[in-house]
Design an enzyme around this catalytic site. Structure first.
Site, PDB file in Angstrom:
ATOM      1  N   LYS A  77      82.959 -36.107 -10.002  1.00 13.39           N
ATOM      2  CA  LYS A  77      82.068 -36.148 -11.159  1.00 13.39           C
ATOM      3  C   LYS A  77      82.783 -36.762 -12.354  1.00 13.39           C
ATOM      4  O   LYS A  77      83.959 -36.478 -12.584  1.00 13.39           O
ATOM      5  CB  LYS A  77      81.641 -34.729 -11.528  1.00 13.39           C
ATOM      6  CG  LYS A  77      80.468 -34.225 -10.720  1.00 13.39           C
ATOM      7  CD  LYS A  77      79.927 -32.941 -11.314  1.00 13.39           C
ATOM      8  CE  LYS A  77      79.102 -32.165 -10.300  1.00 13.39           C
ATOM      9  NZ  LYS A  77      78.047 -32.920  -9.655  1.00 13.39           N
ATOM     10  N   SER A 130      78.612 -49.655  -6.753  1.00  7.11           N
ATOM     11  CA  SER A 130      77.159 -49.459  -6.713  1.00  7.11           C
ATOM     12  C   SER A 130      76.636 -49.634  -5.305  1.00  7.11           C
ATOM     13  O   SER A 130      77.193 -50.377  -4.506  1.00  7.11           O
ATOM     14  CB  SER A 130      76.447 -50.432  -7.641  1.00  7.11           C
ATOM     15  OG  SER A 130      75.048 -50.215  -7.533  1.00  7.11           O
ATOM     16  N   LYS A 184      79.757 -52.012 -14.798  1.00  3.28           N
ATOM     17  CA  LYS A 184      78.938 -51.098 -13.982  1.00  3.28           C
ATOM     18  C   LYS A 184      77.906 -50.386 -14.852  1.00  3.28           C
ATOM     19  O   LYS A 184      76.765 -50.173 -14.455  1.00  3.28           O
ATOM     20  CB  LYS A 184      79.829 -50.070 -13.265  1.00  3.28           C
ATOM     21  CG  LYS A 184      79.050 -48.988 -12.511  1.00  3.28           C
ATOM     22  CD  LYS A 184      78.304 -49.562 -11.333  1.00  3.28           C
ATOM     23  CE  LYS A 184      77.218 -48.733 -10.687  1.00  3.28           C
ATOM     24  NZ  LYS A 184      77.309 -47.345 -10.499  1.00  3.28           N
ATOM     25  N   HIS A 187      75.185 -52.762 -15.443  1.00  7.61           N
ATOM     26  CA  HIS A 187      74.436 -52.838 -14.176  1.00  7.61           C
ATOM     27  C   HIS A 187      73.401 -51.711 -14.134  1.00  7.61           C
ATOM     28  O   HIS A 187      72.230 -51.926 -13.827  1.00  7.61           O
ATOM     29  CB  HIS A 187      75.408 -52.724 -12.996  1.00  7.61           C
ATOM     30  CG  HIS A 187      74.750 -52.420 -11.682  1.00  7.61           C
ATOM     31  ND1 HIS A 187      74.268 -51.161 -11.365  1.00  7.61           N
ATOM     32  CD2 HIS A 187      74.460 -53.202 -10.616  1.00  7.61           C
ATOM     33  CE1 HIS A 187      73.722 -51.182 -10.157  1.00  7.61           C
ATOM     34  NE2 HIS A 187      73.836 -52.415  -9.683  1.00  7.61           N
ATOM     35  N   ASN A 188      73.847 -50.497 -14.457  1.00  8.21           N
ATOM     36  CA  ASN A 188      72.927 -49.363 -14.404  1.00  8.21           C
ATOM     37  C   ASN A 188      71.837 -49.476 -15.464  1.00  8.21           C
ATOM     38  O   ASN A 188      70.692 -49.107 -15.220  1.00  8.21           O
ATOM     39  CB  ASN A 188      73.700 -48.048 -14.571  1.00  8.21           C
ATOM     40  CG  ASN A 188      74.386 -47.629 -13.285  1.00  8.21           C
ATOM     41  OD1 ASN A 188      74.627 -48.458 -12.406  1.00  8.21           O
ATOM     42  ND2 ASN A 188      74.705 -46.364 -13.158  1.00  8.21           N
ATOM     43  N   GLU A 191      69.417 -51.735 -14.170  1.00  8.59           N
ATOM     44  CA  GLU A 191      68.695 -50.991 -13.106  1.00  8.59           C
ATOM     45  C   GLU A 191      67.538 -50.194 -13.740  1.00  8.59           C
ATOM     46  O   GLU A 191      66.410 -50.209 -13.244  1.00  8.59           O
ATOM     47  CB  GLU A 191      69.708 -50.072 -12.415  1.00  8.59           C
ATOM     48  CG  GLU A 191      69.190 -49.136 -11.359  1.00  8.59           C
ATOM     49  CD  GLU A 191      70.346 -48.257 -10.794  1.00  8.59           C
ATOM     50  OE1 GLU A 191      71.368 -48.813 -10.342  1.00  8.59           O
ATOM     51  OE2 GLU A 191      70.218 -47.020 -10.832  1.00  8.59           O
ATOM     52  N   LYS A 262      71.007 -39.542 -15.442  1.00  7.93           N
ATOM     53  CA  LYS A 262      72.335 -38.905 -15.473  1.00  7.93           C
ATOM     54  C   LYS A 262      73.146 -39.355 -16.677  1.00  7.93           C
ATOM     55  O   LYS A 262      74.147 -38.743 -17.004  1.00  7.93           O
ATOM     56  CB  LYS A 262      73.095 -39.226 -14.192  1.00  7.93           C
ATOM     57  CG  LYS A 262      72.457 -38.620 -12.949  1.00  7.93           C
ATOM     58  CD  LYS A 262      73.485 -38.377 -11.864  1.00  7.93           C
ATOM     59  CE  LYS A 262      72.824 -37.974 -10.567  1.00  7.93           C
ATOM     60  NZ  LYS A 262      72.252 -39.123  -9.842  1.00  7.93           N
TER      61      LYS A 262
HETATM   62  N1  LIG Z   1      75.484 -40.590  -5.897  1.00  6.37           N
HETATM   63  C1  LIG Z   1      75.334 -41.881  -6.129  1.00  6.37           C
HETATM   64  O1  LIG Z   1      74.376 -42.545  -5.664  1.00  6.37           O
HETATM   65  C2  LIG Z   1      76.347 -42.604  -6.941  1.00  6.37           C
HETATM   66  C3  LIG Z   1      77.368 -41.909  -7.592  1.00  6.37           C
HETATM   67  N2  LIG Z   1      78.315 -42.580  -8.288  1.00  6.37           N
HETATM   68  C4  LIG Z   1      79.406 -41.853  -8.946  1.00  6.37           C
HETATM   69  O2  LIG Z   1      80.360 -41.480  -7.956  1.00  6.37           O
HETATM   70  C5  LIG Z   1      80.981 -40.230  -8.286  1.00  6.37           C
HETATM   71  C6  LIG Z   1      80.802 -39.258  -7.128  1.00  6.37           C
HETATM   72  O3  LIG Z   1      79.424 -39.065  -6.924  1.00  6.37           O
HETATM   73  P1  LIG Z   1      78.845 -38.121  -5.779  1.00  6.37           P
HETATM   74  O4  LIG Z   1      79.490 -38.444  -4.489  1.00  6.37           O
HETATM   75  O5  LIG Z   1      77.371 -38.188  -5.897  1.00  6.37           O
HETATM   76  O6  LIG Z   1      79.408 -36.683  -6.139  1.00  6.37           O
HETATM   77  P2  LIG Z   1      79.190 -35.728  -7.405  1.00  6.37           P
HETATM   78  O7  LIG Z   1      79.041 -36.520  -8.646  1.00  6.37           O
HETATM   79  O8  LIG Z   1      78.132 -34.766  -7.054  1.00  6.37           O
HETATM   80  O9  LIG Z   1      80.613 -34.971  -7.447  1.00  6.37           O
HETATM   81  C7  LIG Z   1      81.006 -34.083  -6.452  1.00  6.37           C
HETATM   82  C8  LIG Z   1      82.481 -34.200  -6.177  1.00  6.37           C
HETATM   83  O10 LIG Z   1      83.247 -33.965  -7.366  1.00  6.37           O
HETATM   84  C9  LIG Z   1      84.222 -32.948  -7.087  1.00  6.37           C
HETATM   85  N3  LIG Z   1      84.552 -32.229  -8.308  1.00  6.37           N
HETATM   86  C10 LIG Z   1      83.696 -31.770  -9.245  1.00  6.37           C
HETATM   87  N4  LIG Z   1      84.378 -31.153 -10.235  1.00  6.37           N
HETATM   88  C11 LIG Z   1      85.703 -31.227  -9.909  1.00  6.37           C
HETATM   89  C12 LIG Z   1      86.905 -30.805 -10.537  1.00  6.37           C
HETATM   90  N5  LIG Z   1      86.892 -30.158 -11.717  1.00  6.37           N
HETATM   91  N6  LIG Z   1      88.070 -31.060  -9.908  1.00  6.37           N
HETATM   92  C13 LIG Z   1      88.100 -31.710  -8.731  1.00  6.37           C
HETATM   93  N7  LIG Z   1      87.000 -32.140  -8.088  1.00  6.37           N
HETATM   94  C14 LIG Z   1      85.811 -31.916  -8.680  1.00  6.37           C
HETATM   95  C15 LIG Z   1      83.538 -32.089  -6.058  1.00  6.37           C
HETATM   96  O11 LIG Z   1      84.461 -31.271  -5.405  1.00  6.37           O
HETATM   97  P3  LIG Z   1      83.948 -29.927  -4.672  1.00  6.37           P
HETATM   98  O12 LIG Z   1      83.424 -30.368  -3.350  1.00  6.37           O
HETATM   99  O13 LIG Z   1      85.163 -29.111  -4.560  1.00  6.37           O
HETATM  100  O14 LIG Z   1      82.899 -29.313  -5.541  1.00  6.37           O
HETATM  101  C16 LIG Z   1      82.944 -33.168  -5.164  1.00  6.37           C
HETATM  102  O15 LIG Z   1      83.899 -33.745  -4.331  1.00  6.37           O
HETATM  103  C17 LIG Z   1      80.332 -39.793  -9.595  1.00  6.37           C
HETATM  104  O16 LIG Z   1      81.138 -40.206 -10.656  1.00  6.37           O
HETATM  105  C18 LIG Z   1      78.998 -40.534  -9.608  1.00  6.37           C
HETATM  106  O17 LIG Z   1      78.520 -40.761 -10.907  1.00  6.37           O
HETATM  107  C19 LIG Z   1      78.339 -43.947  -8.334  1.00  6.37           C
HETATM  108  C20 LIG Z   1      77.378 -44.684  -7.703  1.00  6.37           C
HETATM  109  C21 LIG Z   1      76.273 -44.068  -7.013  1.00  6.37           C
HETATM  110  O1  LIG Z   2      75.132 -45.562 -10.225  1.00  8.31           O
HETATM  111  C1  LIG Z   2      74.117 -45.618  -9.561  1.00  8.31           C
HETATM  112  C2  LIG Z   2      73.721 -46.825  -8.839  1.00  8.31           C
HETATM  113  O2  LIG Z   2      74.569 -47.853  -9.037  1.00  8.31           O
HETATM  114  C3  LIG Z   2      73.189 -44.451  -9.524  1.00  8.31           C
HETATM  115  O3  LIG Z   2      72.170 -44.719  -8.615  1.00  8.31           O
HETATM  116  C4  LIG Z   2      72.694 -44.199 -10.887  1.00  8.31           C
HETATM  117  O4  LIG Z   2      73.676 -43.454 -11.552  1.00  8.31           O
HETATM  118  C5  LIG Z   2      71.423 -43.406 -10.927  1.00  8.31           C
HETATM  119  O5  LIG Z   2      71.264 -43.104 -12.265  1.00  8.31           O
HETATM  120  P1  LIG Z   2      70.178 -42.109 -12.829  1.00  8.31           P
HETATM  121  O6  LIG Z   2      70.355 -40.821 -12.054  1.00  8.31           O
HETATM  122  O7  LIG Z   2      70.527 -41.994 -14.257  1.00  8.31           O
HETATM  123  O8  LIG Z   2      68.848 -42.747 -12.548  1.00  8.31           O
END
Ligand SMILES: NC(=O)C1=CN([C@@H]2O[C@H](COP(=O)(O)OP(=O)(O)OC[C@H]3O[C@@H](n4cnc5c(N)ncnc54)[C@H](OP(=O)(O)O)[C@@H]3O)[C@@H](O)[C@H]2O)C=CC1
Ligand SMILES: O=C(CO)[C@H](O)[C@H](O)COP(=O)(O)O
Length: 479
Positions: A77, A130, A184, A187-188, A191, A262
Site C-alpha cells: 500500500k 499499470s 503513472k 496515466h491514472n 484513465e 483511491k
Molecule cells: N490493484 C491494482 O489494480 C493496482 C494496484 N497498484 C498499486 O500496487 C500496490 C499494491 O496493490 P495491491 O496488490 O492491490 O495491494 P494493496 O494495496 O491492497 O496492499 C496490500 C499489501 O500491502 C502490504 N502492507 C500493507 N501495510 C503494510 C505495512 N505497514 N508493512 C508491510 N506491508 C504492508 C500487505 O501485507 P499483508 O498481507 O501483511 O497485509 C499486502 O501485501 C499499491 O500501491 C497499489 O496502489 C498499481 C496498479 C494497479
Molecule cells: O493504478 C491503476 C491502474 O493503472 C488502478 O486501476 C487505479 O488506481 C484505479 O484507481 P481508482 O480506484 O481510483 O479508480
C-alpha cells in the site's frame, strides 16, 4: 552454496503476487516476502511450479536470498506502509543495492525517498506499473524513474516482463527520481477522464436515444473496431452486456451509482493546479466521481426542476450514435492533450528529460488506457518533438475539426435534455478557449486591477500598468 534470486518481491497481494509469477515465468529466480507469512506460503503452494521461487519469512532471510547488487520490488500500500517497508529493508542493504517501489506512490514521496536512500548509497526507483492484476501477470506497462545507472541493471529485466507491442517492450526509463510515478499518476488521471467520457456516452445513448444497455454494448463493440479501439471501450461493452443473474436486470442497473476513487486522480488534479496546467478533463472526471458519491447532497437535490425529456426522433436519432462517437473522440483527444501537457510541465518543473512519444508508446500495451489511438500520439511526437499540444498535430487537428458539428450538437442535446456531460462540455470549452483570438481574461485583469491594484499588461506596449480607479480622470500609471 545455495542458488540466489536475481530479484525479490515484497508485498504479495494482488499485484505483487502476479508480478512475482510473471518474473518467474520469464525464467528469473524470485525471492518472495510478505509482512504476513500466509501470502508467501500460499503463493508457493498454488504457483510454485510456475518457476523458481525462494520464499523468505523474515527481512534478513529475504535479503540474504538475493544476489548482489540486490534488486527488491516493493508492492505494498502506498504511503506509510511503503515507508515502513523501506525502513525495514534499507539497514540490511549494501552500497549499490536497488529498492524499487512499484506501487502507486505520490511522486513527491518518491523524490524524498530517492534522495534519502541515495545519501545512504542505495538506489531507489519509483516505478509506475499499470495493467491491474492481469497486466501484472501477463505483461504490464512499466514506467520506472530513478537513476540511469539503476535502469542499466533493472531495465532488461523489466522490459522482459512488460507487455510488448509490435515487438517493442512497454517499458522505458522515464527520468530521474519521481518521474516514473509522476507519469503513472498522469496515466491514472487520463484513465479517469477517458472512463468519464465513456460513461457520458453511455448516458447519452440511453437518455437521449433510448437505447437499452445491451444495444449500447453493441454500439461500443462496433466503436472498438475503429479509431476508438481500446481496452476501456472493450471492457465497457462487456460490462454493459452483462445481466445480473439474481434479478435478471442489466448489471449496470443493479450497481450503486457512486464511483469510488483511491486518490491518484485527485493527486493529478492537485498537481495540475500547482503547475498551472489546465487539465479540466481530468478535474471534471474527479469531480463527477465526487458528485456521484455525495449521497446526502444528491438526496437533498432530488426533484429539483429540469427540462422535460422528449427523447430524440427522426434524423437526429438516426445519426446520434455517430455524433456521440465524434464527440467522444474529440473530447478524448482533448483529455490526452491536457495530460501530455501536464507531463511536459512536470518535466520542466522537476528537470526531467521525458520523451513524450516514448511515453505514448509504452502505454500502447499492458496498461488500462492502452489504445490504438496511442500509436497516433507516438507518431505526432515523432514528427514534432516540441509539439505544444496534440490538438495542433495534423491528424488530430483534422479529426477534431471534422468532429465540430457533431460535438457541439451532442452537447446541445445534452443541455436541452438535462443530461450531465461535464467531460464533453469541458473538453469543448477548452478547445474553444485555446483557439480564441481574444479571451475575456482581459476583463478579469481589469477587475483585479480595480479592486486590488494588481496591475495589468497592455497589448500595445511593454511594461506593467495600474489605472487610478478612485480618481475622477482614471489616469494610468506605470506599475
Ligand atoms: N490493484 C491494482 O489494480 C493496482 C494496484 N497498484 C498499486 O500496487 C500496490 C499494491 O496493490 P495491491 O496488490 O492491490 O495491494 P494493496 O494495496 O491492497 O496492499 C496490500 C499489501 O500491502 C502490504 N502492507 C500493507 N501495510 C503494510 C505495512 N505497514 N508493512 C508491510 N506491508 C504492508 C500487505 O501485507 P499483508 O498481507 O501483511 O497485509 C499486502 O501485501 C499499491 O500501491 C497499489 O496502489 C498499481 C496498479 C494497479
Ligand atoms: O493504478 C491503476 C491502474 O493503472 C488502478 O486501476 C487505479 O488506481 C484505479 O484507481 P481508482 O480506484 O481510483 O479508480
Amino acid at each position: 552454496m545455495s542458488k540466489k534470486a536475481s530479484i525479490g518481491v515484497t508485498g504479495l497481494a494482488v499485484m505483487g503476487r502476479n508480478l512475482a509469477r510473471n518474473l518467474a515465468r520469464h525464467g528469473h529466480t524470485v525471492a518472495l516476502h510478505n509482512r504476513s507469512a500466509e501470502r508467501t506460503r500460499k503463493l508457493v503452494e498454488e504457483f510454485g511450479d510456475e518457476g523458481e521461487f525462494i520464499p523468505a519469512y523474515s527481512a534478513q532471510e529475504f535479503v540474504d536470498a538475493l544476489q548482489r547488487p540486490r534488486q527488491i520490488v516493493i508492492m505494498v500500500k502506498a504511503g506509510e506502509p511503503t515507508d515502513a517497508v523501506i525502513e525495514e529493508f534499507a539497514p540490511l542493504l549494501e552500497q549499490g543495492d536497488v529498492l524499487i517501489d512499484a506501487g502507486n506512490a505520490h511522486f513527491a514521496d518518491t523524490r524524498r525517498r530517492e534522495k534519502a536512500l541515495r545519501e545512504r548509497g542505495l538506489h531507489f526507483v519509483g516505478s509506475g506499473v499499470s495493467g491491474g492484476e492481469e497486466g501484472a501477470l501477463h505483461g504490464p506497462s512499466i514506467m520506472p524513474g530513478g537513476s540511469k545507472a539503476s535502469y542499466e541493471s533493472l531495465g532488461p529485466l523489466f522490459e522482459d516482463i512488460s507487455a510488448k507491442v509490435d515487438g517493442e517492450p512497454c517499458c522505458t526509463h522515464i527520468g530521474a527520481d519521481g518521474a516514473g510515478h509522476f507519469v503513472k499518476m498522469v496515466h491514472n488521471g487520463i484513465e479517469y477522464a477517458d472512463m468519464q467520457l465513456i460513461a457520458e456516452s453511455f448516458d447519452l445513448l440511453r437518455g437521449a436515444a433510448g437505447y437499452a444497455p445491451a444495444e449500447i454494448a453493441e454500439v461500443f463493440k462496433t466503436w472498438n473496431t475503429g479509431r476508438l479501439d481500446s481496452y476501456l471501450i472493450e471492457i465497457t461493452s462487456e460490462v454493459l452486456k452483462h445481466v445480473d443473474a439474481g434479478s435478471g436486470k442489466p448489471f449496470v442497473d443493479v450497481v450503486e451509482d457512486a464511483a469510488e476513487q483511491k486518490g491518484t486522480g485527485r493527486w493529478t488534479v492537485q498537481i495540475g493546479l500547482d503547475l498551472g496546467v489546465p487539465i479540466s478533463g481530468i478535474a471534471e472526471a474527479v469531480f463527477a466521481r465526487s458528485l456521484s458519491g455525495s449521497k446526502p447532497l444528491r438526496e437533498a437535490a432530488r426533484g429539483l426542476g429540469g427540462p422535460s425529456r422528449a427523447p430524440l426522433n427522426g434524423a437526429a436519432l438516426q445519426t446520434f450514435a455517430d455524433d456521440v462517437e465524434q464527440a467522444l473522440y474529440a473530447s478524448k483527444v482533448v483529455a490526452y492533450a491536457q495530460g501530455f501537457n501536464q507531463i511536459q510541465a512536470g518535466a520542466a518543473e522537476y528537470g526531467w528529460d521525458i520523451d513524450l512519444g516514448r511515453v505514448a508508446s509504452i502505454w500502447r500495451g499492458g496498461c488500462i488506457i492502452r489504445a490504438k489511438f496511442l500509436n497516433d500520439i507516438t507518431s505526432a511526437y515523432a514528427e514534432e518533438p516540441g509539439l505544444p499540444t496534440l490538438l495542433t498535430s495534423g491528424g488530430f487537428r483534422k479529426a477534431v475539426e471534422d468532429a465540430q458539428d457533431s460535438w457541439r450538437s451532442v452537447i446541445s442535446t445534452a443541455v436541452r435534455l438535462g443530461i450531465p456531460t461535464p467531460g464533453f462540455s469541458t473538453a469543448l470549452a477548452y478547445y474553444d478557449g485555446l483557439r480564441a483570438d481574444r479571451l475575456p481574461a482581459a476583463l478579469v485583469q481589469g477587475q483585479r486591477d480595480f479592486f486590488g491594484a494588481h496591475t495589468y499588461r497592455r497589448v500595445d506596449r511593454p511594461g506593467s500598468f495600474h489605472t487610478l480607479w478612485a480618481t475622477t480622470d482614471r489616469s494610468e500609471i506605470d506599475a
